[in-house]
Write a protein that holds these residues in place. Sequence first.
Motif, short mmCIF file in Angstrom:
data_model
loop_
_atom_site.label_atom_id
_atom_site.label_comp_id
_atom_site.label_asym_id
_atom_site.label_seq_id
_atom_site.Cartn_x
_atom_site.Cartn_y
_atom_site.Cartn_z
N TYR A 1 0.81 -1.21 0.00
CA TYR A 1 0.00 0.00 0.00
C TYR A 1 0.85 1.27 0.00
CZ TYR A 1 -3.87 -3.12 1.29
OH TYR A 1 -4.82 -4.12 1.30
N LEU A 2 2.16 1.12 0.20
CA LEU A 2 3.02 2.30 0.27
C LEU A 2 3.12 3.02 -1.07
CD1 LEU A 2 5.96 1.17 2.58
CD2 LEU A 2 4.09 2.75 3.11
N GLY A 3 2.89 2.30 -2.17
CA GLY A 3 2.92 2.96 -3.47
C GLY A 3 1.91 4.09 -3.54
N TRP B 1 -1.58 0.85 -15.79
CA TRP B 1 -0.27 0.31 -15.40
C TRP B 1 -0.44 -0.78 -14.34
CZ3 TRP B 1 4.66 3.49 -15.89
CH2 TRP B 1 5.76 2.80 -15.37
N TYR B 2 -1.18 -0.48 -13.30
CA TYR B 2 -1.38 -1.45 -12.21
C TYR B 2 -2.09 -2.70 -12.72
CZ TYR B 2 -3.84 -3.63 -8.30
OH TYR B 2 -4.37 -4.54 -7.43
N ILE C 1 7.23 -5.03 -7.88
CA ILE C 1 7.43 -3.60 -7.82
C ILE C 1 6.69 -2.87 -8.93
CG2 ILE C 1 9.50 -3.51 -9.25
CD1 ILE C 1 8.77 -1.47 -6.05
N VAL C 2 6.44 -3.57 -10.05
CA VAL C 2 5.82 -2.91 -11.21
C VAL C 2 4.37 -2.50 -10.90
CG1 VAL C 2 5.28 -3.10 -13.66
CG2 VAL C 2 7.37 -4.15 -12.75
N PRO C 3 3.51 -3.40 -10.40
CA PRO C 3 2.16 -2.93 -10.05
C PRO C 3 2.16 -1.91 -8.92
CG PRO C 3 2.46 -5.23 -9.37
CD PRO C 3 3.62 -4.87 -10.24
N ILE C 4 3.13 -1.99 -8.02
CA ILE C 4 3.18 -0.99 -6.94
C ILE C 4 3.53 0.38 -7.51
CG2 ILE C 4 4.50 -0.28 -4.90
CD1 ILE C 4 4.57 -3.19 -4.05
N ILE C 5 4.41 0.43 -8.52
CA ILE C 5 4.69 1.71 -9.20
C ILE C 5 3.41 2.25 -9.83
CG2 ILE C 5 5.91 2.78 -11.14
CD1 ILE C 5 8.25 0.90 -10.55
N GLY C 6 2.62 1.34 -10.41
CA GLY C 6 1.34 1.76 -10.99
C GLY C 6 0.42 2.38 -9.95
N THR C 7 0.38 1.79 -8.75
CA THR C 7 -0.46 2.37 -7.70
C THR C 7 0.09 3.72 -7.25
OG1 THR C 7 0.71 1.25 -5.88
CG2 THR C 7 -1.12 0.07 -6.91
N GLY C 8 1.43 3.90 -7.32
CA GLY C 8 2.01 5.20 -7.00
C GLY C 8 1.56 6.27 -7.97
N ILE C 9 1.52 5.92 -9.27
CA ILE C 9 1.02 6.87 -10.28
C ILE C 9 -0.44 7.18 -10.01
CG2 ILE C 9 0.57 7.18 -12.74
CD1 ILE C 9 2.98 5.33 -13.28
N LEU C 10 -1.22 6.15 -9.68
CA LEU C 10 -2.63 6.36 -9.35
C LEU C 10 -2.77 7.26 -8.13
CD1 LEU C 10 -5.66 5.70 -9.63
CD2 LEU C 10 -5.25 3.65 -8.26
N SER D 1 -6.09 14.49 -13.37
CA SER D 1 -7.05 13.62 -14.05
C SER D 1 -6.38 12.79 -15.15
CB SER D 1 -8.18 14.46 -14.65
OG SER D 1 -7.71 15.28 -15.71
N LEU D 2 -5.24 13.25 -15.66
CA LEU D 2 -4.52 12.50 -16.69
C LEU D 2 -3.75 11.32 -16.07
CD1 LEU D 2 -3.05 15.48 -18.77
CD2 LEU D 2 -5.09 14.13 -19.28
N PHE D 3 -3.29 11.47 -14.85
CA PHE D 3 -2.49 10.42 -14.22
C PHE D 3 -3.34 9.26 -13.71
CE2 PHE D 3 0.69 13.72 -14.24
CZ PHE D 3 1.90 13.02 -14.33
N VAL D 4 -4.60 9.53 -13.36
CA VAL D 4 -5.44 8.47 -12.79
C VAL D 4 -5.61 7.29 -13.74
CG1 VAL D 4 -7.77 7.92 -11.96
CG2 VAL D 4 -6.61 9.99 -11.16
N PRO D 5 -6.04 7.49 -15.00
CA PRO D 5 -6.17 6.34 -15.89
C PRO D 5 -4.83 5.67 -16.21
CG PRO D 5 -6.59 8.37 -17.10
CD PRO D 5 -6.54 8.73 -15.65
#
Length: 509
Positions: free
Chosen positions: A359-361, A398-399, A410-419, A389-393
């Motif tokens: 959840y830290l992402g 990504w996630y 780490i890849v899906p966690i990076i996606g949650t960080g972008i979200l 609003s552009l970063f949410v999708p």
Amino acid sequence: MVLDPAHSQLDGDTTRPSSLESHDTKGTRIGLGDQQTVSPDTPHEKETAAPVLAGGEGESAIPEDRKGDAVENAEDDWAHDERNPRNWSKRRKWAMVGIVSFYTLVPPLASSMMAPALPDIATHFGITNPTVQALTLSIFLLTFAMGPLLLGPLSEIYGRTWILHIGNIMSLGFNLGCGFVPTTGGLIGLRLLSIGGGTVSDLFSDRDRANAMAVYSLGPLLGPALGPVAGGYITQTVGFKYIFVVIGGLSAISAAVGIPFLRETYAPVIRLRIAKKSADPEKAAEQHPHLATSHSSGYHVLWVSLSRPFILLTQSFVCFLVSLYMALQYGFYYLMFSTFPKLFSETYGFRPGASGLAYLGLGVGFLISTAFGGKGKPEFRVPALIIGSLFVPVGLFWYGWSAQAATHWIVPIIGTGILGFGMMATYLPIQLYLVDTFTYAASALAAAVVFRSVFAFVFPLFGDQMYDALGYGGGNSLLAGIAIVLGIPFPIWLYYNGEAIRARSSLAR
């Protein structure tokens, strides 16, 4: 309990929306902790913000034709009064923000801390239905919907401090009960019962509010991201019951700090208290009748205040749309909480402690985006909203597809960080936009909280079924598509049309 950041008029803006007011038989306009006697046939005249009541001994009555001058002079005096929260020192202001932020950190922390423990809770209580399992987590969010509708307006009538104190103590008791309840129904019931923000706008002017609001908003958003980290390791070492013991302990600590040190920040309540302590309160009330609160009509005042969030939500198109968009983001947010344990335990083999770290992402994304907000008129908040609003999708795509492909964790966690970055970059500007736009912003934010909390309650209930049917890639693509259709055109439209809409609205400043 948590109160979202709210706002009330303290200086500068002096109009009040006529559609949110009512009048008693004597022509007293029932406002938000400050009233003004007006002629019954002129209900749409402007009100002035509540003046400080002096009324010391030896003060002579003011003639009728001079009362307007007295009110204006009292306003000038209040603007420079050291008791005005806007005139407190920066150190004192930030101390109040810090205490209130601690108060509002605990409930969001409690809302998600049990997320990594959902499999253990399901085993302990014999829960086999994934919807019921998610319900034990998301039922807490219904309290976020109900609480501000009552407590937001109450804070504008009776002040901020004791609303926060009482809610915190209730949260302490009910959360401790969750740790020792014997049945699933009991757990869900206590989670439902364990349900400050006006302080920020009380203390800071429009131009200085963004930084304080960013710090304050970290509680409601960062709390849910940090909670699972602690919850995962607590579950793994001593058992999920102690999650609720820790939450109760945090509530006790916040009460120990808040009750002795938190001071009232809502100006109309402060000024009313000054009036009551004056040498001749009745004479003061005669000289400043618009502050003479009619407690005999207290139920009517409360009803008017409680109805404001619904009036704003149904009669303001802008309030409805920004609330809907915020609700969508919160739905995505809590959907992640309910589905992370399954993804990281089954796909990546994480134990409860390690799955909490996933959840830290989201938390890192929130921290990076806290600089967004903008300054000036409400529309200056919108460019940050457009960027977010552009970063949410992007984060959702990504996630979803990295989880679908079972890439490195780490890849899906990076996606949650972008979200998380996109969510905070939209959440904060929306909060500030509502505060800047509406006179009764505590009520406007209460209306927004209802929307977002209902979405946050509902989304986790269908998360497992959606991902089982569509997969993580397809399910998140569906969510991203909704975010694109609703989230990208709306902020651009708001930027170009918001000011004109506000100018036509009796609900806006």
